[in-house]
Design an enzyme around this catalytic site. Structure first.
Site, mmCIF file in Angstrom:
data_model
loop_
_atom_site.group_PDB
_atom_site.id
_atom_site.type_symbol
_atom_site.label_atom_id
_atom_site.label_comp_id
_atom_site.label_asym_id
_atom_site.label_seq_id
_atom_site.Cartn_x
_atom_site.Cartn_y
_atom_site.Cartn_z
ATOM 1 C CG HIS A 16 3.498 8.456 1.833
ATOM 2 N ND1 HIS A 16 2.703 8.015 2.869
ATOM 3 C CD2 HIS A 16 2.688 8.511 0.740
ATOM 4 C CE1 HIS A 16 1.476 7.809 2.431
ATOM 5 N NE2 HIS A 16 1.431 8.105 1.137
ATOM 6 N N PRO A 24 -4.943 15.528 4.453
ATOM 7 C CG PRO A 24 -7.037 15.680 5.434
ATOM 8 C CD PRO A 24 -5.580 15.655 5.775
ATOM 9 C CG LEU A 25 -2.385 16.252 -0.467
ATOM 10 C CD1 LEU A 25 -2.283 15.531 -1.813
ATOM 11 C CD2 LEU A 25 -1.013 16.714 -0.007
ATOM 12 C CD GLU A 39 -18.135 29.981 0.127
ATOM 13 O OE1 GLU A 39 -17.289 29.482 -0.659
ATOM 14 O OE2 GLU A 39 -19.016 30.781 -0.249
ATOM 15 C CG HIS A 49 -28.874 30.254 -2.355
ATOM 16 N ND1 HIS A 49 -28.585 29.808 -3.621
ATOM 17 C CD2 HIS A 49 -28.134 31.382 -2.171
ATOM 18 C CE1 HIS A 49 -27.718 30.639 -4.188
ATOM 19 N NE2 HIS A 49 -27.424 31.592 -3.328
ATOM 20 C CG ASN A 71 8.327 15.706 -6.050
ATOM 21 O OD1 ASN A 71 7.306 15.872 -6.719
ATOM 22 N ND2 ASN A 71 8.313 15.081 -4.887
ATOM 23 C CG ASP A 129 4.095 18.449 -7.576
ATOM 24 O OD1 ASP A 129 4.385 19.548 -8.075
ATOM 25 O OD2 ASP A 129 4.912 17.501 -7.490
ATOM 26 C CG HIS A 167 3.659 9.177 -3.489
ATOM 27 N ND1 HIS A 167 3.621 10.479 -3.056
ATOM 28 C CD2 HIS A 167 2.524 8.578 -3.022
ATOM 29 C CE1 HIS A 167 2.500 10.667 -2.361
ATOM 30 N NE2 HIS A 167 1.821 9.535 -2.340
HETATM 31 C C1 LIG Z 1 -7.356 15.839 -0.436
HETATM 32 C C2 LIG Z 1 -6.478 14.671 -0.731
HETATM 33 N N1 LIG Z 1 -6.671 13.972 -1.851
HETATM 34 C C3 LIG Z 1 -5.916 12.889 -2.113
HETATM 35 C C4 LIG Z 1 -4.948 12.482 -1.242
HETATM 36 C C5 LIG Z 1 -4.129 11.234 -1.511
HETATM 37 N N2 LIG Z 1 -2.755 11.635 -1.863
HETATM 38 C C6 LIG Z 1 -1.757 11.612 -0.982
HETATM 39 S S1 LIG Z 1 -0.336 12.247 -1.595
HETATM 40 C C7 LIG Z 1 -1.059 12.547 -3.099
HETATM 41 C C8 LIG Z 1 -0.333 13.232 -4.211
HETATM 42 C C9 LIG Z 1 1.087 12.965 -4.207
HETATM 43 O O1 LIG Z 1 1.788 13.860 -4.999
HETATM 44 P P1 LIG Z 1 2.583 15.053 -4.395
HETATM 45 O O2 LIG Z 1 1.673 15.935 -3.672
HETATM 46 O O3 LIG Z 1 3.371 15.640 -5.484
HETATM 47 O O4 LIG Z 1 3.533 14.384 -3.324
HETATM 48 P P2 LIG Z 1 4.912 13.607 -3.619
HETATM 49 O O5 LIG Z 1 4.592 12.496 -4.536
HETATM 50 O O6 LIG Z 1 5.826 14.592 -4.213
HETATM 51 O O7 LIG Z 1 5.313 13.129 -2.272
HETATM 52 C C10 LIG Z 1 -2.379 12.144 -3.079
HETATM 53 C C11 LIG Z 1 -3.288 12.253 -4.251
HETATM 54 C C12 LIG Z 1 -4.765 13.263 -0.067
HETATM 55 N N3 LIG Z 1 -3.854 12.947 0.838
HETATM 56 N N4 LIG Z 1 -5.519 14.352 0.150
#
Ligand SMILES: Cc1ncc(C[n+]2csc(CCOP(=O)(O)OP(=O)(O)O)c2C)c(N)n1
Length: 641
Positions: A11, A101-102, A391, A453, A168, A138, A242
């Site tokens: 990336h 994992p975002l 949680e 539950h 961005n 984002d 990206h």
């Molecule tokens: C929980 C999770 N879902 C999906 C992804 C796959 N993924 C990696 S980056 C991204 C989104 C990219 O957009 P942004 O966060 O704005 O990063 P940028 O393009 O600005 O680098 C996704 C969906 C991930 N890494 N983690």
């Protein structure tokens, strides 16, 4: 962009877009010493947008972390390199937490900021006084866990937490407007944060915003308007930059626009020297800090070093032995959640690094010890966190507390809601963090709250997670033993699955050995050669004992094996496992789904448990309703003879 190109994967966009922000932060503000990466009072830097890993690797290399060599940058994303696809804690010094994992990194950062305040309240600002900085994207802000984490941070007024939001306006699918119309500034202000927007390529504006954030009485979100892949001639500002290499032409164009004439992986000596000086800037502060630590009263200093070294106090084992003795003497019927509460009442006195909490189920989880005070905004002298109904945020924060060091986090919810925390539990297991989950109401035995539950597949799902120790104790003594094992395991998370309903005391013997330590053991041997072996966990162990009695009346010899922790049993020596399991046919009983049990049952085994979801009724009515009774277990045994 060169490393991504060489790896043919990665990336480039985020590192190029956020290079200005990172440069200002690292060169002017971040307190660290690249030659002492684990200096406890360093600022923490979390790259929550883990896909931008090359930004972190580049910074670690430039600032002189010894293990982040230029060769590691050249081996980006290759087998065995320190430069994994996404940053992995433990692969290289300077990587505070595993991200990718975002949302997780943002959640961790809240835990780190909590840990800093707790330790400052305990050891004083002279020894603990640092900030937590985060780069979030984002995607981080779209993820649900970011809402929980940010809300908790605002509530606690974690003003030393500073988040740079890479604003961005681009994600993978294209412009963020395809899916995202939030106003993050309003949103974060609503949580009680300070929030502002700046031009993320204007160094003076970045520095001014950081100065304001450092003075704020609340956590800060700095939305940095940036251009993804800044400098790339056609791909800048687009989703194309990206997550894919830019390509030779685009890279050549970017070099021209940015005025960069050096070939790939070549850093001119003067620029390298400047960055190395940045990496050494904190050395003096670090030495001053070491001097301050040396001048602390010996007891406080020793305590700080003990915590830092992850050593448990020797009084822990004495306390556990006393608890077991007391439980035996009282011989009371107790739910394991109750025993756990009593255990905590005693352990929090001898293990001051324990930081408890619950996701709004304190009276159900019995997680708050009698002497624990709440952690509150402005008063971090307490050791109990009201995580609220969050949680996932709780689990992510506990990872941050554990990763920070100096404290052992434990937190509770109902076992069925472990699903809500699962992504963070997985990362705790992955990173080897010694977080402890107190998950009560562990079966249909919880009764009237009904099938929403009542966990049925959760034990199987949690046991499937590599690196997680799942404990399901059968009585008060086993609960104490499992707590001891969880506490001693500082390099992996542990989960205690505890009952709502009362259970008889099964462990009457006075021997001091921790029998749960081998994961499974012969609780009640057959009177003579075994004809059948019962395997059970938790509340079903006493059901198996009942079945053994029923068979005995008919002259059938059965043994009962309690299996509080499969993972420990798996790692026990084969001879021991063979001895415990024996060669007689086996019947397993657990008020949960069968998945996983066949490995213990062998070819001739039978299973008594759940085949689907539970039902709404008193717990005592549900066990007979679903056929989980001593009679049914005995019947299954007879059918195998
Ligand atoms: C929980 C999770 N879902 C999906 C992804 C796959 N993924 C990696 S980056 C991204 C989104 C990219 O957009 P942004 O966060 O704005 O990063 P940028 O393009 O600005 O680098 C996704 C969906 C991930 N890494 N983690």
């Amino acid at each position: 962009m060169d490393a991504v190109e060489q790896a043919k994967s990665g990336h480039p966009g985020m590192p190029m877009g956020m290079a200005d922000v990172a440069t200002v932060l690292f060169t002017q503000f971040l307190r660290f010493d690249s030659q002492a990466a684990d200096w406890p009072d360093r600022d923490r830097f979390v790259l929550s947008a883990g896909h931008g890993s090359m930004l972190l690797y580049a910074l670690l290399h430039l600032t002189g972390y010894a293990d982040m060599t230029i060769d590691e940058l050249k081996r980006f994303r290759q087998l065995g390199s320190r430069t994994a696809g996404h940053p992995e804690r433990g692969h290289a010094s300077g990587i505070e937490t595993t991200t990718g994992p975002l949302g997780q990194g943002l959640g961790n950062s809240v835990g780190m900021a909590i840990a800093e305040r707790l330790l400052a309240a305990e050891f004083g600002d002279e020894i603990v006084d640092h900030r937590t900085y985060v780069i979030a994207s984002d995607g981080d802000l779209m993820e649900g866990v970011s809402h929980e984490a940010a809300s908790l941070a605002g509530h606690l007024g974690l003003n030393k937490l500073i988040v740079f939001y890479d604003d961005n306006a681009v994600s993978i699918d294209g412009p963020t407007e395809l899916a995202f119309s939030d106003d993050p500034l309003l949103r974060f202000r609503g949580y009680g944060w300070a929030a502002e927007r700046i031009d993320g390529h204007d160094h003076a504006a970045i520095a001014d915003a950081i100065r304001r954030a450092q003075k704020s009485d609340r956590p800060s979100l700095i939305a940095c308007r940036t251009v993804i892949a800044f400098g790339a001639p056609t791909k800048a500002g687009t989703a194309a930059a990206h997550g894919a290499p830019l390509g030779a032409a685009e890279i050549a164009g970017a070099r021209e626009r940015l005025g960069w004439v050096e070939p790939s992986f070549v850093i001119p000596a003067d620029i390298r020297a400047e960055w190395r000086a940045v990496g050494a800037r904190g050395a003096r502060e670090r030495r001053d800090w070491e001097a301050r630590l040396r001048s602390q009263p010996p007891e406080r200093r020793a305590e700080f070093l003990r915590r830092r070294g992850n050593e448990l106090p020797p009084s822990l084992d004495t306390a556990i032995a006393k608890l077991c003795a007391d439980f035996r003497q009282a011989n009371a019927k107790l739910a394991t959640r109750q025993s756990s509460g009593m255990i905590l009442d005693s352990l929090t006195k001898v293990v001051p690094e324990l930081v408890g909490g619950s996701a709004d189920l304190t009276p159900s989880n019995n997680t708050k010890a009698k002497d624990q005070k709440d952690v509150r905004r402005g008063d971090f002298s307490g050791r109990y966190i009201r995580y609220g109904v969050r949680e996932h945020g709780m689990a992510a924060a506990m990872n941050g507390i554990a990763a920070h060091g100096g404290l052992i986090p434990y937190g509770g919810t109902f076992l069925t809601f472990s699903d809500y925390a699962r992504p963070s539990i997985r990362l705790a297991a992955f990173m080897g963090l010694g977080v402890i989950y107190v998950m009560t109401h562990d079966s249909i035995g919880l009764g009237e709250d009904g099938p929403t539950h009542q966990p049925v597949e959760h034990l199987a799902a949690l046991r499937a997670m590599p690196g997680l120790y799942v404990y399901r104790p059968a009585d008060a003594v086993e609960t104490a033993e499992c707590w001891a094992l969880a506490l001693h395991r500082r390099d992996a998370p542990s989960l205690l699955a505890l009952t709502r309903q009362s259970l008889p005391l099964l462990r009457q013997e006075t021997a001091s050995e921790n029998r749960s330590a081998r994961g499974a053991y012969v609780l009640a041997e057959a009177d003579g050669a075994r004809q059948v072996t019962f395997l059970a966990t938790g509340s079903e162990v006493s059901i198996a004992i009942g079945a053994r009695e029923a068979l005995r009346r008919d002259g059938i010899r059965a043994a009962v094996i309690s299996m509080p922790c499969w993972e420990l049993f798996e790692s026990a020596p084969k001879d021991y496992r063979d001895m415990v399991l024996g060669s007689a046919p086996r019947v397993a009983v657990e008020a949960a789904v069968r998945l996983g049990w066949d490995r213990w049952l062998g070819p001739r085994g039978a299973f008594i448990g759940m085949e689907g979801y539970g039902a709404s009724a008193p717990g005592e009515a549900l066990f007979p309703h679903f056929g989980i009774t001593p009679e049914k277990v005995a019947e299954a045994a007879r059918s195998l003879l």
